[in-house]
Design a protein around this motif. Structure first.
Motif, PDB file in Angstrom:
ATOM      1  N   MET A   5     -48.527   0.624 -90.485  1.00  0.00           N
ATOM      2  CA  MET A   5     -48.108  -0.616 -89.844  1.00  0.00           C
ATOM      3  C   MET A   5     -47.848  -0.248 -88.382  1.00  0.00           C
ATOM      4  O   MET A   5     -46.899   0.486 -88.090  1.00  0.00           O
ATOM      5  N   ILE A   6     -48.710  -0.699 -87.516  1.00  0.00           N
ATOM      6  CA  ILE A   6     -48.624  -0.382 -86.091  1.00  0.00           C
ATOM      7  C   ILE A   6     -47.864  -1.507 -85.400  1.00  0.00           C
ATOM      8  O   ILE A   6     -48.293  -2.657 -85.434  1.00  0.00           O
ATOM      9  N   VAL A   7     -46.743  -1.158 -84.803  1.00  0.00           N
ATOM     10  CA  VAL A   7     -45.950  -2.144 -84.073  1.00  0.00           C
ATOM     11  C   VAL A   7     -46.457  -2.154 -82.633  1.00  0.00           C
ATOM     12  O   VAL A   7     -46.401  -1.151 -81.931  1.00  0.00           O
ATOM     13  N   LYS A   8     -46.971  -3.295 -82.221  1.00  0.00           N
ATOM     14  CA  LYS A   8     -47.510  -3.429 -80.869  1.00  0.00           C
ATOM     15  C   LYS A   8     -46.394  -3.465 -79.835  1.00  0.00           C
ATOM     16  O   LYS A   8     -45.298  -3.951 -80.103  1.00  0.00           O
ATOM     17  N   ALA A   9     -46.695  -2.957 -78.659  1.00  0.00           N
ATOM     18  CA  ALA A   9     -45.732  -2.929 -77.560  1.00  0.00           C
ATOM     19  C   ALA A   9     -45.574  -4.320 -76.948  1.00  0.00           C
ATOM     20  O   ALA A   9     -46.438  -5.184 -77.084  1.00  0.00           O
ATOM     21  N   THR A  10     -44.442  -4.507 -76.272  1.00  0.00           N
ATOM     22  CA  THR A  10     -44.171  -5.723 -75.506  1.00  0.00           C
ATOM     23  C   THR A  10     -43.709  -5.290 -74.119  1.00  0.00           C
ATOM     24  O   THR A  10     -43.505  -4.096 -73.859  1.00  0.00           O
ATOM     25  N   LYS A  11     -43.505  -6.245 -73.242  1.00  0.00           N
ATOM     26  CA  LYS A  11     -42.986  -5.918 -71.903  1.00  0.00           C
ATOM     27  C   LYS A  11     -41.649  -5.196 -72.006  1.00  0.00           C
ATOM     28  O   LYS A  11     -41.388  -4.247 -71.279  1.00  0.00           O
ATOM     29  N   ASP A  12     -40.783  -5.653 -72.926  1.00  0.00           N
ATOM     30  CA  ASP A  12     -39.474  -5.014 -73.098  1.00  0.00           C
ATOM     31  C   ASP A  12     -39.598  -3.581 -73.605  1.00  0.00           C
ATOM     32  O   ASP A  12     -38.926  -2.683 -73.098  1.00  0.00           O
ATOM     33  N   SER A  13     -40.452  -3.355 -74.606  1.00  0.00           N
ATOM     34  CA  SER A  13     -40.581  -1.986 -75.127  1.00  0.00           C
ATOM     35  C   SER A  13     -41.202  -1.072 -74.082  1.00  0.00           C
ATOM     36  O   SER A  13     -40.824   0.095 -73.962  1.00  0.00           O
TER      37      SER A  13
END
Length: 144
Positions: A5-13
Motif C-alpha cells: 500500500m503506497i501512500v502518495k505524498a502531499t504538499k504537507d508531507s
C-alpha cells in the motif's frame, strides 16, 4: 501474496509537516489490527524528497546518475508504505480501504500494488533456488 500500500505524498508531507497526534493514533490502531490479523509485513513513513537521492540510468550500460532532491511532482512521490501478506486481491483491497486517510484533510491517496513472487519472474530452477536461499539468509540474519 503480498501487496504494497503506497501512500502518495502531499504538499504537507513534502514540506516535512508531521501528522497530527489524532492521525498517528489512528494509524497505530490500524497497524495493530494488521499485526493482530497476522498480515502485516512492514510499514514505514518516509522523509520528504528534499532528503532523498534519485539514481537514474540515462543510457543502457552507462554510468548511473545521482540527483539530490527535492523532486517537484509531489503526486508522483511516496510518503510511506505498508506491506501486507494476504490470500487474495480482494482481501488486500479490504485492508487498504480500512486505512485511515493517511494525510487527513481528505488529501490522502493510496496505491495498491501486488509484489511479484519469484516464480512469476522466472521458472529457472537454479535462479529460484538462489532466491530462496537468499531469503532464508535474510530471515536468519533478522532473527540473530
Amino acid at each position: 501474496m503480498q501487496f504494497m500500500m503506497i501512500v502518495k505524498a502531499t504538499k504537507d508531507s513534502e514540506a516535512g509537516k508531521p501528522p497530527s497526534l489524532e492521525l498517528i493514533n489512528a494509524m497505530m490502531k490500524y497497524n495493530e489490527e494488521l499485526a493482530k490479523a497476522g498480515v502485516l509485513v512492514a510499514g514505514q513513513g518516509l522523509h520528504p524528497s528534499s532528503d532523498s537521492i534519485r539514481i537514474s540510468y540515462p543510457e543502457p550500460g552507462g554510468k548511473p546518475k545521482v540527483t539530490d532532491g527535492p523532486f517537484t511532482e509531489s503526486k508522483e512521490l511516496i510518503a510511506g508504505f505498508t506491506i501486507i501478506e494476504v490470500s487474495s486481491r480482494e482481501e488486500a483491497i479490504e485492508w487498504a480501504m480500512r486505512m485511515p486517510d493517511p494525510h487527513g484533510f481528505g488529501e490522502g491517496q493510496i496505491e495498491l500494488r501486488q509484489i511479484f513472487e519469484p516464480e512469476e519472474l522466472t521458472q529457472d530452477p537454479e535462479a529460484l533456488a538462489k532466491e530462496a536461499a537468499l531469503r532464508e539468509r535474510v530471515e536468519r540474519s533478522r532473527k540473530a
